[in-house]
Design a protein around this motif. Structure first.
Motif, PDB file in Angstrom:
ATOM      1  N   TYR A 166       1.350  -1.091   0.071  1.00 38.05           N
ATOM      2  CA  TYR A 166       0.005  -0.291  -0.026  1.00 38.05           C
ATOM      3  C   TYR A 166       1.313   1.379  -0.181  1.00 38.05           C
ATOM      4  O   TYR A 166       1.609   1.431   0.566  1.00 38.05           O
ATOM      5  N   LYS A 167       0.451   2.146  -1.260  1.00 32.46           N
ATOM      6  CA  LYS A 167       1.481   3.142  -1.048  1.00 32.46           C
ATOM      7  C   LYS A 167       0.823   4.907  -0.425  1.00 32.46           C
ATOM      8  O   LYS A 167      -0.273   4.410  -0.199  1.00 32.46           O
ATOM      9  N   THR A 168       1.361   5.551   0.630  1.00 30.67           N
ATOM     10  CA  THR A 168       1.083   5.991   0.857  1.00 30.67           C
ATOM     11  C   THR A 168       0.608   8.446  -0.290  1.00 30.67           C
ATOM     12  O   THR A 168       1.126   7.403  -1.650  1.00 30.67           O
ATOM     13  N   GLU A 169      -0.661   8.084   0.310  1.00 35.16           N
ATOM     14  CA  GLU A 169      -1.912   8.783  -0.810  1.00 35.16           C
ATOM     15  C   GLU A 169      -1.799  10.150   0.093  1.00 35.16           C
ATOM     16  O   GLU A 169      -2.100   9.966   1.215  1.00 35.16           O
ATOM     17  N   CYS A 170      -1.799  10.907  -0.987  1.00 38.64           N
ATOM     18  CA  CYS A 170      -2.143  12.496  -0.835  1.00 38.64           C
ATOM     19  C   CYS A 170      -3.806  13.271  -0.466  1.00 38.64           C
ATOM     20  O   CYS A 170      -4.326  12.761  -1.191  1.00 38.64           O
ATOM     21  N   LEU A 171      -4.311  12.995   0.414  1.00 38.60           N
ATOM     22  CA  LEU A 171      -5.479  13.214   0.881  1.00 38.60           C
ATOM     23  C   LEU A 171      -6.120  15.504   0.623  1.00 38.60           C
ATOM     24  O   LEU A 171      -6.734  15.485   0.777  1.00 38.60           O
ATOM     25  N   GLY A 172      -4.963  15.785   1.123  1.00 36.58           N
ATOM     26  CA  GLY A 172      -4.793  17.760   0.449  1.00 36.58           C
ATOM     27  C   GLY A 172      -3.425  17.623   1.280  1.00 36.58           C
ATOM     28  O   GLY A 172      -2.718  17.505   1.986  1.00 36.58           O
ATOM     29  N   VAL A 173      -3.462  19.297   1.130  1.00 36.44           N
ATOM     30  CA  VAL A 173      -2.488  20.113   1.819  1.00 36.44           C
ATOM     31  C   VAL A 173      -3.243  21.057   2.316  1.00 36.44           C
ATOM     32  O   VAL A 173      -4.152  21.894   2.471  1.00 36.44           O
ATOM     33  N   GLU A 174      -2.664  21.558   3.996  1.00 36.05           N
ATOM     34  CA  GLU A 174      -3.450  22.662   4.368  1.00 36.05           C
ATOM     35  C   GLU A 174      -2.247  24.348   3.785  1.00 36.05           C
ATOM     36  O   GLU A 174      -1.415  23.561   3.327  1.00 36.05           O
ATOM     37  N   LEU A 175      -2.380  25.307   5.125  1.00 33.72           N
ATOM     38  CA  LEU A 175      -2.659  26.323   4.329  1.00 33.72           C
ATOM     39  C   LEU A 175      -0.341  26.665   5.306  1.00 33.72           C
ATOM     40  O   LEU A 175       0.033  27.686   4.348  1.00 33.72           O
ATOM     41  N   ASP A 176      -0.658  25.552   6.130  1.00 30.36           N
ATOM     42  CA  ASP A 176       0.329  25.534   6.831  1.00 30.36           C
ATOM     43  C   ASP A 176       1.809  25.261   6.421  1.00 30.36           C
ATOM     44  O   ASP A 176       3.265  24.832   6.592  1.00 30.36           O
ATOM     45  N   GLY A 177       1.247  24.407   4.850  1.00 29.62           N
ATOM     46  CA  GLY A 177       2.086  23.825   4.092  1.00 29.62           C
ATOM     47  C   GLY A 177       2.907  22.486   4.780  1.00 29.62           C
ATOM     48  O   GLY A 177       3.248  21.828   4.209  1.00 29.62           O
ATOM     49  N   SER A 178       1.494  21.594   5.330  1.00 36.77           N
ATOM     50  CA  SER A 178       1.287  20.912   6.392  1.00 36.77           C
ATOM     51  C   SER A 178       0.937  19.553   5.357  1.00 36.77           C
ATOM     52  O   SER A 178       0.048  20.424   4.117  1.00 36.77           O
ATOM     53  N   GLN A 179       0.349  18.176   4.665  1.00 35.46           N
ATOM     54  CA  GLN A 179       0.406  17.230   4.011  1.00 35.46           C
ATOM     55  C   GLN A 179      -0.607  16.649   4.564  1.00 35.46           C
ATOM     56  O   GLN A 179       0.319  15.785   5.646  1.00 35.46           O
ATOM     57  N   THR A 180      -2.015  16.493   4.403  1.00 34.50           N
ATOM     58  CA  THR A 180      -2.508  15.219   5.004  1.00 34.50           C
ATOM     59  C   THR A 180      -2.642  14.613   4.063  1.00 34.50           C
ATOM     60  O   THR A 180      -3.074  13.720   2.773  1.00 34.50           O
ATOM     61  N   VAL A 181      -2.015  13.087   4.404  1.00 38.11           N
ATOM     62  CA  VAL A 181      -2.223  11.734   3.664  1.00 38.11           C
ATOM     63  C   VAL A 181      -2.445  10.914   4.967  1.00 38.11           C
ATOM     64  O   VAL A 181      -3.191  11.026   5.875  1.00 38.11           O
ATOM     65  N   LYS A 182      -2.547   9.423   3.757  1.00 39.06           N
ATOM     66  CA  LYS A 182      -3.078   8.204   4.336  1.00 39.06           C
ATOM     67  C   LYS A 182      -2.055   7.498   4.315  1.00 39.06           C
ATOM     68  O   LYS A 182      -1.881   7.151   2.965  1.00 39.06           O
ATOM     69  N   ALA A 183      -1.330   7.062   5.261  1.00 34.36           N
ATOM     70  CA  ALA A 183      -0.133   6.152   5.380  1.00 34.36           C
ATOM     71  C   ALA A 183      -0.382   4.490   5.555  1.00 34.36           C
ATOM     72  O   ALA A 183      -1.838   4.245   6.387  1.00 34.36           O
ATOM     73  N   TRP A 184       0.613   3.643   5.221  1.00 38.13           N
ATOM     74  CA  TRP A 184       0.400   2.628   6.100  1.00 38.13           C
ATOM     75  C   TRP A 184       1.068   1.926   6.332  1.00 38.13           C
ATOM     76  O   TRP A 184       2.232   2.119   6.111  1.00 38.13           O
ATOM     77  N   GLY A 185       1.211   0.924   7.346  1.00 38.20           N
ATOM     78  CA  GLY A 185       1.982   0.190   8.342  1.00 38.20           C
ATOM     79  C   GLY A 185       2.185  -1.202   8.320  1.00 38.20           C
ATOM     80  O   GLY A 185       0.477  -1.491   8.627  1.00 38.20           O
ATOM     81  N   ASN A 186       2.373  -1.965   8.571  1.00 41.68           N
ATOM     82  CA  ASN A 186       2.507  -3.509   8.616  1.00 41.68           C
ATOM     83  C   ASN A 186       3.145  -3.966   9.995  1.00 41.68           C
ATOM     84  O   ASN A 186       4.381  -3.265   9.808  1.00 41.68           O
ATOM     85  N   GLY A 187       2.668  -4.254  10.815  1.00 39.71           N
ATOM     86  CA  GLY A 187       2.984  -4.719  12.643  1.00 39.71           C
ATOM     87  C   GLY A 187       2.214  -6.400  12.704  1.00 39.71           C
ATOM     88  O   GLY A 187       1.036  -6.671  12.481  1.00 39.71           O
ATOM     89  N   LYS A 188       2.955  -7.141  13.756  1.00 42.50           N
ATOM     90  CA  LYS A 188       2.436  -8.076  14.868  1.00 42.50           C
ATOM     91  C   LYS A 188       1.321  -7.695  15.143  1.00 42.50           C
ATOM     92  O   LYS A 188      -0.027  -8.974  16.267  1.00 42.50           O
ATOM     93  N   ASN A 189       1.066  -6.142  15.764  1.00 39.31           N
ATOM     94  CA  ASN A 189      -0.058  -6.135  16.347  1.00 39.31           C
ATOM     95  C   ASN A 189      -1.057  -4.490  16.209  1.00 39.31           C
ATOM     96  O   ASN A 189      -0.078  -4.044  14.605  1.00 39.31           O
TER      97      ASN A 189
END
Length: 156
Positions: free
Chosen positions: A29-52
């Protein structure tokens, strides 16, 4: 003969189902852009894999910051900065000691993420064998991260 055909069909379907589950479990799964805020931050949907669940969420946070730093965000809305913060070739290897400390559990990378947007979208969770893949919505504070890298001599 009447029993053999349904038995063979059942076994074929069972084998095919298991193969599909294995493929889904190995999907990246790749990190997806959901939007950019006026403060320069990026809202993203990120994925991770782990044992829990906790490990998967921690890995998703690290993956989001890593993608902003080294890969850029290429999926989702085109508003996000596609260009990574660090464009120097082999920077991850060159500054390996710095980034190993930066990305430790509870490391500095956490200062550059915000979970303010996490309630706006349901978290996704997928199980595969003995691991969990988790998607979370978060904000990467790109401009603050850039300032830190300049102050630490990684960026000029």
């Amino acid at each position: 003969m009447k029993l053999i055909l349904p038995l063979i069909t059942f076994l074929l379907l069972l084998t095919n189902s298991n193969a599909q589950q294995k493929i889904a479990g190995n999907y990246i799964y790749k990190t997806e852009c959901l939007g950019v805020e006026l403060d320069g931050s990026q809202t993203v949907k990120a994925w991770g894999n782990g044992k829990n669940k906790a490990d998967a969420e921690e890995q998703a946070k690290k993956n989001a910051v890593r993608d902003v730093l080294f890969n850029g965000i290429h999926e989702g809305k085109q508003e996000c900065e596609i260009k990574p913060l660090i464009t120097e070739v082999n920077a991850r290897e060159k500054y390996e000691d710095y980034f190993n400390i930066f990305f430790t559990d509870g490391g500095d990378y956490k200062r550059f993420i915000s979970l303010r947007d996490e309630n706006n979208e349901k978290r996704d969770k997928r199980k595969a064998h003995k691991s969990i893949t988790k998607g979370i919505v978060l904000r990467v504070l790109r401009s603050d991260l850039k300032k830190k890298l300049i102050a630490d001599g990684i960026l000029k």
